[in-house]
Design an enzyme around this catalytic site. Structure first.
Site, PDB file in Angstrom:
ATOM      1  N   HIS A  15      31.346  38.289  35.452  1.00  0.00           N
ATOM      2  CA  HIS A  15      30.562  37.902  36.146  1.00  0.00           C
ATOM      3  C   HIS A  15      30.296  37.159  37.790  1.00  0.00           C
ATOM      4  O   HIS A  15      31.959  37.120  37.704  1.00  0.00           O
ATOM      5  CB  HIS A  15      29.358  36.818  35.556  1.00  0.00           C
ATOM      6  CG  HIS A  15      29.159  37.728  34.172  1.00  0.00           C
ATOM      7  ND1 HIS A  15      27.983  38.137  34.033  1.00  0.00           N
ATOM      8  CD2 HIS A  15      29.964  37.914  33.473  1.00  0.00           C
ATOM      9  CE1 HIS A  15      27.598  38.796  33.119  1.00  0.00           C
ATOM     10  NE2 HIS A  15      29.043  38.222  31.907  1.00  0.00           N
ATOM     11  N   CYS A  16      29.705  37.426  38.385  1.00  0.00           N
ATOM     12  CA  CYS A  16      29.562  37.091  39.787  1.00  0.00           C
ATOM     13  C   CYS A  16      30.507  35.512  40.421  1.00  0.00           C
ATOM     14  O   CYS A  16      30.000  34.464  39.455  1.00  0.00           O
ATOM     15  CB  CYS A  16      28.124  36.200  40.205  1.00  0.00           C
ATOM     16  SG  CYS A  16      28.320  34.972  42.386  1.00  0.00           S
ATOM     17  N   PRO A  17      31.776  35.133  40.848  1.00  0.00           N
ATOM     18  CA  PRO A  17      32.251  36.044  41.827  1.00  0.00           C
ATOM     19  C   PRO A  17      32.990  37.063  41.104  1.00  0.00           C
ATOM     20  O   PRO A  17      33.689  36.645  42.284  1.00  0.00           O
ATOM     21  CB  PRO A  17      32.569  34.787  42.603  1.00  0.00           C
ATOM     22  CG  PRO A  17      33.328  33.893  42.242  1.00  0.00           C
ATOM     23  CD  PRO A  17      31.926  34.331  40.831  1.00  0.00           C
ATOM     24  N   GLY A  18      33.290  37.425  40.221  1.00  0.00           N
ATOM     25  CA  GLY A  18      34.502  37.723  39.481  1.00  0.00           C
ATOM     26  C   GLY A  18      34.263  39.337  40.330  1.00  0.00           C
ATOM     27  O   GLY A  18      35.803  39.556  41.213  1.00  0.00           O
ATOM     28  N   ASP A  42      27.243  42.995  38.444  1.00  0.00           N
ATOM     29  CA  ASP A  42      26.492  42.055  38.451  1.00  0.00           C
ATOM     30  C   ASP A  42      25.901  42.311  39.385  1.00  0.00           C
ATOM     31  O   ASP A  42      26.320  42.365  40.547  1.00  0.00           O
ATOM     32  CB  ASP A  42      27.594  40.926  38.860  1.00  0.00           C
ATOM     33  CG  ASP A  42      26.683  40.239  38.730  1.00  0.00           C
ATOM     34  OD1 ASP A  42      26.815  38.782  37.754  1.00  0.00           O
ATOM     35  OD2 ASP A  42      26.777  39.237  40.088  1.00  0.00           O
TER      36      ASP A  42
END
Lengths: 82, 386
Positions: A15-18, A42
């Site tokens: 998920h953000c910012p992944g 995402d």
């Protein structure tokens, strides 16, 4: 059709910012001119990744829409002007 | 034969899991289960306390206690070489400790935490300070004591890292301290962050950004630390920015445990792929291996609060299975943590997988709550009473 790249990162499920961080980490080991692709499911990546690519002075070669909301961002590392 | 529950790691997650499990087992069942914590260190550290050490608000000795004193009767603690797990065989369900002894397990819980890996950024070890260990926090305190003005660069070298709010909190507390010392006008503070906002979660970034601005702290987003040049006192970013500093305080790069990496159950950075709800390690769903806390790749904060809530889920799941019942507990991403904003104010971040935090306006009330947690952590969290 998917563009061939020098390095591919699968950040689906992250998920953000992944996905953006995976792209940044992955691009560190690239030589200038090489390409990298990151797969992200995402929604935030569609905003964050293009902005970062511009800030870093790299090139966003393509955003390929795939199944189930997944996008493949293809980026080329560009030499920084000194 | 007794059921063997092995917990690797005696931080908040491992301690809560052990204490909750032994409390959940009753009567005869309790007599047939051995719960063992394997932990190299004998002392348990309240890691959020490190934030306050550089400002002389906490002394390091007040944030550590012997792990053995935090455990309920009946839990076995192995520490030192006896508690240092050197290898793991998931096929034979055995682990080997540094004293050469092999131990069988039926349930295995990775509560191995995260570790600083300064070598991941060129120049970090020589050029940057931080407060993510007791030693580093003490060294930073000495530098702040001697500081007489100049440029301080704070922020994050890479994501993920432990306690995501801590770099912001440090920056706000630093601003406070310099104002009290009459040094703020002689000091520039720059806060750097790898993404295009000041915190990964948007609602928190929206709360923090105006406070940074109001306090005169210069913000540099999309600043991915590329290299630190200690001899020039210069930090450069992948995006082409350069900042000179007199004092650099960046959160160090983090990775998961070396054991997880070496055992082949983690990704390249040591984070363990973990089911978001059952907390079973992916690929080992039928092998009774769980992961909690900072060691996982879960999309939640690497915080003691997450480790605490996850530990309770794992303990109750194992207790249910030992009683022959279907596990009834799942983890829904619950995290509760504070954001100190300086000037005796704080906000609270309360969220889960489906509900992002809606942090309230910073106030004295939440600061006092955080102060109370700092004081009463030992009585509330490790005993797993909540």
């Amino acid at each position: 059709m998917t563009l061939p790249v020098d390095r591919e990162i699968d950040a689906r499920g992250s998920h953000c910012p992944g996905p953006l961080m995976e792209l940044i980490r992955g691009s560190k080991s690239l030589a200038d001119g090489q390409t990298i692709a990151v797969l992200s499911a995402d929604a935030g990546s569609k905003k964050d990744i293009p902005i970062w690519v511009e800030k870093a002075g790299y090139k966003l070669l393509a955003v390929e829409e795939q199944e189930n909301g997944v996008a493949r961002f293809v980026v080329q590392k560009v030499a920084r002007k000194s | 034969m007794h059921t063997q529950v092995a917990i690797i790691g005696g931080g908040v997650g491992g301690t809560v899991t052990a204490n909750r499990l032994i409390k959940s087992l009753h009567g005869e069942r309790r007599q047939t289960v051995d719960i063992t914590i394997y932990e190299t260190k004998r002392m348990h550290t309240y890691q959020p306390g490190w934030l306050y050490v550089p400002f002389s608000q906490f002394r390091p000795m007040t944030i550590t206690r012997p792990e053995v004193r935090l455990l309920h009767e009946g839990i076995i603690l192995k520490s030192g070489t006896e508690g240092t797990v050197t290898s793991l065989d998931t096929n034979t369900k055995t682990l080997v400790t540094a004293d050469g002894i092999s131990h069988r397990y039926d349930y295995l819980i990775f509560a191995t935490g995260a570790r600083n890996v300064p070598e991941e950024v060129a120049g970090y070890a020589e050029g940057s300070d931080h407060f993510y260990s007791e030693e580093a926090a003490r060294a930073l305190r000495a530098k702040l004591d001697a500081f007489e003005g100049g440029v301080i660069v704070t922020g994050v070298s890479s994501i993920p890292h432990r306690c995501p709010p801590a770099p912001l909190e440090f920056t706000f507390l630093l601003d406070d301290m310099l104002r009290k010392q009459g040094l703020r006008e002689k000091t520039e503070i720059h806060y750097v962050y790898p993404i295009n906002r000041v915190f990964p979660i948007e609602s928190v970034a929206e709360l923090a950004a105006p406070i940074l601005e109001e306090r005169g702290i210069q913000v540099h987003t999309f600043f991915n630390v590329d290299e630190i040049h200690p001899e020039k006192k210069l930090v450069t970013s992948l995006e082409g920015e350069e900042l000179s500093y007199d004092l650099l305080v960046l959160t160090p790069p983090h990775q998961g445990s070396a054991l997880a990496k070496q055992s082949g159950i983690s990704d390249a950075d040591g984070w363990i792929p973990t089911d978001h709800h059952t907390l079973r390690v992916k690929g080992y769903e039928d092998a009774n291996i769980f992961a909690i806390g900072d060691s996982t790749d879960l999309p939640v904060s690497k915080s003691g609060a997450a480790a605490h809530f996850e530990g309770i889920v794992v303990a109750e799941t194992i207790a249910d299975e030992l009683r022959g019942r279907a596990p009834a507990h799942t983890y829904e991403g619950r995290v509760v943590c504070f954001l100190e904003t300086g000037r005796n104010q704080a906000s609270i971040l309360w969220f889960d997988y489906k509900h992002p935090p809606k942090p309230p306006k910073p106030s004295l009330f939440w600061h006092l709550d955080k102060t109370a947690l700092n004081r009463f952590y030992w009585e509330i969290i490790p005993p797993a009473i909540a």
